[in-house]
Write a protein that holds these residues in place. Structure first.
Motif, PDB file in Angstrom:
ATOM      1  N   GLY A   1     -22.702   2.193  -8.580  1.00  0.00           N
ATOM      2  CA  GLY A   1     -23.007   0.984  -7.822  1.00  0.00           C
ATOM      3  C   GLY A   1     -21.864   0.487  -6.967  1.00  0.00           C
ATOM      4  N   LYS A   2     -20.742   1.219  -6.952  1.00  0.00           N
ATOM      5  CA  LYS A   2     -19.581   0.756  -6.193  1.00  0.00           C
ATOM      6  C   LYS A   2     -19.802   0.858  -4.686  1.00  0.00           C
ATOM      7  CE  LYS A   2     -16.149   1.812  -9.764  1.00  0.00           C
ATOM      8  NZ  LYS A   2     -14.933   2.599 -10.129  1.00  0.00           N
ATOM      9  N   LEU A   3     -20.515   1.889  -4.254  1.00  0.00           N
ATOM     10  CA  LEU A   3     -20.748   2.037  -2.821  1.00  0.00           C
ATOM     11  C   LEU A   3     -21.608   0.892  -2.281  1.00  0.00           C
ATOM     12  CD1 LEU A   3     -21.361   5.878  -2.303  1.00  0.00           C
ATOM     13  CD2 LEU A   3     -19.360   4.519  -1.663  1.00  0.00           C
ATOM     14  N   GLN A   4     -22.641   0.533  -3.028  1.00  0.00           N
ATOM     15  CA  GLN A   4     -23.502  -0.557  -2.583  1.00  0.00           C
ATOM     16  C   GLN A   4     -22.736  -1.879  -2.553  1.00  0.00           C
ATOM     17  OE1 GLN A   4     -26.925  -1.328  -5.053  1.00  0.00           O
ATOM     18  NE2 GLN A   4     -28.045  -2.344  -3.407  1.00  0.00           N
ATOM     19  N   ALA A   5     -21.921  -2.123  -3.577  1.00  0.00           N
ATOM     20  CA  ALA A   5     -21.124  -3.350  -3.613  1.00  0.00           C
ATOM     21  C   ALA A   5     -20.110  -3.374  -2.478  1.00  0.00           C
ATOM     22  CB  ALA A   5     -20.415  -3.472  -4.964  1.00  0.00           C
ATOM     23  N   SER A   6     -19.505  -2.222  -2.192  1.00  0.00           N
ATOM     24  CA  SER A   6     -18.541  -2.151  -1.092  1.00  0.00           C
ATOM     25  C   SER A   6     -19.218  -2.437   0.248  1.00  0.00           C
ATOM     26  CB  SER A   6     -17.884  -0.769  -1.056  1.00  0.00           C
ATOM     27  OG  SER A   6     -17.179  -0.509  -2.254  1.00  0.00           O
ATOM     28  N   GLY A   7     -20.452  -1.932   0.416  1.00  0.00           N
ATOM     29  CA  GLY A   7     -21.192  -2.190   1.647  1.00  0.00           C
ATOM     30  C   GLY A   7     -21.492  -3.665   1.827  1.00  0.00           C
ATOM     31  N   VAL A   8     -21.857  -4.345   0.735  1.00  0.00           N
ATOM     32  CA  VAL A   8     -22.155  -5.777   0.804  1.00  0.00           C
ATOM     33  C   VAL A   8     -20.906  -6.566   1.180  1.00  0.00           C
ATOM     34  CG1 VAL A   8     -22.836  -7.788  -0.544  1.00  0.00           C
ATOM     35  CG2 VAL A   8     -24.091  -5.652  -0.795  1.00  0.00           C
ATOM     36  N   TRP A   9     -19.769  -6.232   0.564  1.00  0.00           N
ATOM     37  CA  TRP A   9     -18.538  -6.956   0.868  1.00  0.00           C
ATOM     38  C   TRP A   9     -18.039  -6.669   2.280  1.00  0.00           C
ATOM     39  CZ3 TRP A   9     -16.795 -11.081  -1.338  1.00  0.00           C
ATOM     40  CH2 TRP A   9     -17.113 -11.335  -2.673  1.00  0.00           C
TER      41      TRP A   9
ATOM     42  N   ALA B   1     -23.145  -0.119   6.704  1.00  0.00           N
ATOM     43  CA  ALA B   1     -24.469   0.520   6.704  1.00  0.00           C
ATOM     44  C   ALA B   1     -24.402   1.910   6.086  1.00  0.00           C
ATOM     45  CB  ALA B   1     -25.004   0.587   8.137  1.00  0.00           C
ATOM     46  N   LEU B   2     -23.361   2.661   6.415  1.00  0.00           N
ATOM     47  CA  LEU B   2     -23.220   4.018   5.871  1.00  0.00           C
ATOM     48  C   LEU B   2     -23.001   3.991   4.362  1.00  0.00           C
ATOM     49  CD1 LEU B   2     -21.008   5.691   8.633  1.00  0.00           C
ATOM     50  CD2 LEU B   2     -23.437   6.079   8.174  1.00  0.00           C
ATOM     51  N   LEU B   3     -22.178   3.060   3.885  1.00  0.00           N
ATOM     52  CA  LEU B   3     -21.935   2.960   2.446  1.00  0.00           C
ATOM     53  C   LEU B   3     -23.224   2.608   1.700  1.00  0.00           C
ATOM     54  CD1 LEU B   3     -18.485   1.107   2.306  1.00  0.00           C
ATOM     55  CD2 LEU B   3     -18.958   3.503   1.769  1.00  0.00           C
ATOM     56  N   ASP B   4     -24.000   1.687   2.270  1.00  0.00           N
ATOM     57  CA  ASP B   4     -25.248   1.307   1.615  1.00  0.00           C
ATOM     58  C   ASP B   4     -26.257   2.457   1.668  1.00  0.00           C
ATOM     59  OD1 ASP B   4     -26.714  -0.964   0.337  1.00  0.00           O
ATOM     60  OD2 ASP B   4     -28.090  -0.597   1.989  1.00  0.00           O
ATOM     61  N   GLY B   5     -26.235   3.233   2.753  1.00  0.00           N
ATOM     62  CA  GLY B   5     -27.137   4.373   2.840  1.00  0.00           C
ATOM     63  C   GLY B   5     -26.814   5.463   1.839  1.00  0.00           C
ATOM     64  N   LEU B   6     -25.535   5.573   1.469  1.00  0.00           N
ATOM     65  CA  LEU B   6     -25.115   6.577   0.495  1.00  0.00           C
ATOM     66  C   LEU B   6     -25.201   6.078  -0.943  1.00  0.00           C
ATOM     67  CD1 LEU B   6     -21.943   7.963   2.330  1.00  0.00           C
ATOM     68  CD2 LEU B   6     -24.179   9.078   2.130  1.00  0.00           C
TER      69      LEU B   6
ATOM     70  N   LEU C   1     -33.211   0.855  -3.005  1.00  0.00           N
ATOM     71  CA  LEU C   1     -32.371  -0.196  -2.427  1.00  0.00           C
ATOM     72  C   LEU C   1     -33.173  -1.385  -1.931  1.00  0.00           C
ATOM     73  CD1 LEU C   1     -29.978   2.062  -0.312  1.00  0.00           C
ATOM     74  CD2 LEU C   1     -29.544   1.102  -2.580  1.00  0.00           C
ATOM     75  N   LEU C   2     -34.495  -1.245  -1.853  1.00  0.00           N
ATOM     76  CA  LEU C   2     -35.328  -2.307  -1.299  1.00  0.00           C
ATOM     77  C   LEU C   2     -35.664  -3.344  -2.365  1.00  0.00           C
ATOM     78  CD1 LEU C   2     -37.821  -0.122   0.785  1.00  0.00           C
ATOM     79  CD2 LEU C   2     -35.812  -1.363   1.605  1.00  0.00           C
ATOM     80  N   PRO C   3     -35.771  -4.621  -1.965  1.00  0.00           N
ATOM     81  CA  PRO C   3     -36.177  -5.663  -2.925  1.00  0.00           C
ATOM     82  C   PRO C   3     -37.624  -5.475  -3.363  1.00  0.00           C
ATOM     83  CG  PRO C   3     -35.134  -6.607  -0.960  1.00  0.00           C
ATOM     84  CD  PRO C   3     -35.416  -5.173  -0.653  1.00  0.00           C
TER      85      PRO C   3
ATOM     86  N   ASP D   1     -24.842   7.264  -5.683  1.00  0.00           N
ATOM     87  CA  ASP D   1     -23.741   6.771  -6.500  1.00  0.00           C
ATOM     88  C   ASP D   1     -24.293   5.966  -7.665  1.00  0.00           C
ATOM     89  OD1 ASP D   1     -21.152   5.969  -7.347  1.00  0.00           O
ATOM     90  OD2 ASP D   1     -21.363   4.099  -6.224  1.00  0.00           O
ATOM     91  N   THR D   2     -24.159   6.488  -8.857  1.00  0.00           N
ATOM     92  CA  THR D   2     -24.702   5.811 -10.045  1.00  0.00           C
ATOM     93  C   THR D   2     -23.856   4.623 -10.489  1.00  0.00           C
ATOM     94  OG1 THR D   2     -23.510   7.378 -11.477  1.00  0.00           O
ATOM     95  CG2 THR D   2     -25.796   7.923 -10.879  1.00  0.00           C
TER      96      THR D   2
END
Length: 276
Positions: free
Chosen positions: A41-49, A29-34, A180-182, A38-39
């Motif tokens: 996209g690694k933080l969002q991908a890390s949060g998903v994994w 959750a914290l990674l996706d919130g940050l 981040l929202l669909p 991050d331009t």
């Protein structure tokens, strides 16, 4: 198998195990919130994994608990919360992988972590719980109810995301967490499908539960639980019917879905083993 069962019984799930699993989801959750900062996209991908890895870990823990007790892991309030957490996160992953519809990772992971923390402090039972001997339909009744509440929980998060995105578009706000929202169209479409699934699952659970209720001493059964579930089911049916008649569209459908979550929470609370 007997030595294995005895060895499993000697090592129950501890609070540290549950809190450790919760920390995985909290990190996701914290990674996706940050992620908006991050331009790459690694933080969002890390949060998903991390969310996916946490779900696998939670699945393993539930399977372990089921092997220990030789029953479904729904014998206590803590186990029901674990099952709810597993269902909500699993449903989010299913929507992502099957329909390419990704609910906000921070919302799903945060909700799952909250359920895990609550379960950790409630404590998992160390003895066999739900007895379905001679009544296999009861397991279906309980399982369908839990899945229905998982679907309604996911729909509540989906509706909240819709309202946030709708508000952002109305105010021409496109950065930050709104990025981040669909999109609104898939949120609306998936919301209608989730509400329809909740009608069928909760309806199945009610039919089996009412049949079992009629065959037993009525005073010995928690009638408020069935009444609350029936009210929730009727609210779901009304929402779906109004949606089909084009009376509830977009934001109004999302608001109605959030209102349906209120009786669902009451029914879930009354269904917890500790509250019977």
């Amino acid at each position: 198998m007997l030595p294995l069962a005895a060895e499993l019984a000697a090592h129950p799930l501890t609070r540290d195990c549950l809190l450790g699993c919760a920390s995985v989801f909290l990190t996701a959750a914290l990674l996706d919130g940050l992620a908006p900062r991050d331009t790459s996209g690694k933080l969002q991908a890390s949060g998903v994994w991390l969310l996916r890895g946490g779900w696998v870990l939670l699945t393993t823990m539930l399977a372990y608990q089921g092997l220990r007790t030789h029953s479904l892991p729904i014998a206590s309030a803590a186990e029901v919360l674990l099952s709810i957490a597993w269902g909500v996160s699993g449903l989010a992953l299913f929507l992502d992988l099957t329909f390419n519809h990704r609910l906000p990772t921070w919302a799903i992971a945060g909700t799952t972590a909250l359920c895990l923390v609550a379960a950790a402090f409630l404590g998992v039972v160390n003895h066999p719980g739900l007895d379905t001997t001679g009544k296999p339909l009861i397991a279906i009744h309980v399982g369908a109810a839990i899945l229905a509440y998982c679907v309604l929980g996911a729909q509540a998060l989906n509706s909240a995301a819709y309202l946030l995105q709708d508000r952002a578009l109305a105010r021409h706000q496109f950065g930050g967490m709104y990025a981040l929202l669909p999109a609104l169209v898939p949120l609306d479409r998936i919301g209608a499908q989730l509400m329809g699934a909740a009608v069928w699952l909760l309806g199945l659970s009610l039919v089996i539960g009412a049949t079992d209720w009629g065959q037993r001493d009525l005073a010995a059964v928690a009638a408020p639980k069935l009444i609350a579930a029936l009210i929730t089911w009727l609210a779901c049916c009304w929402t779906v019917v109004q949606r089909r008649r084009q009376h509830l569209q977009g934001a109004s459908f999302a608001r109605a879905s959030l209102l349906v979550a209120i009786p669902a929470l009451i029914a879930l609370y009354l269904s917890l083993p500790a509250s019977r």
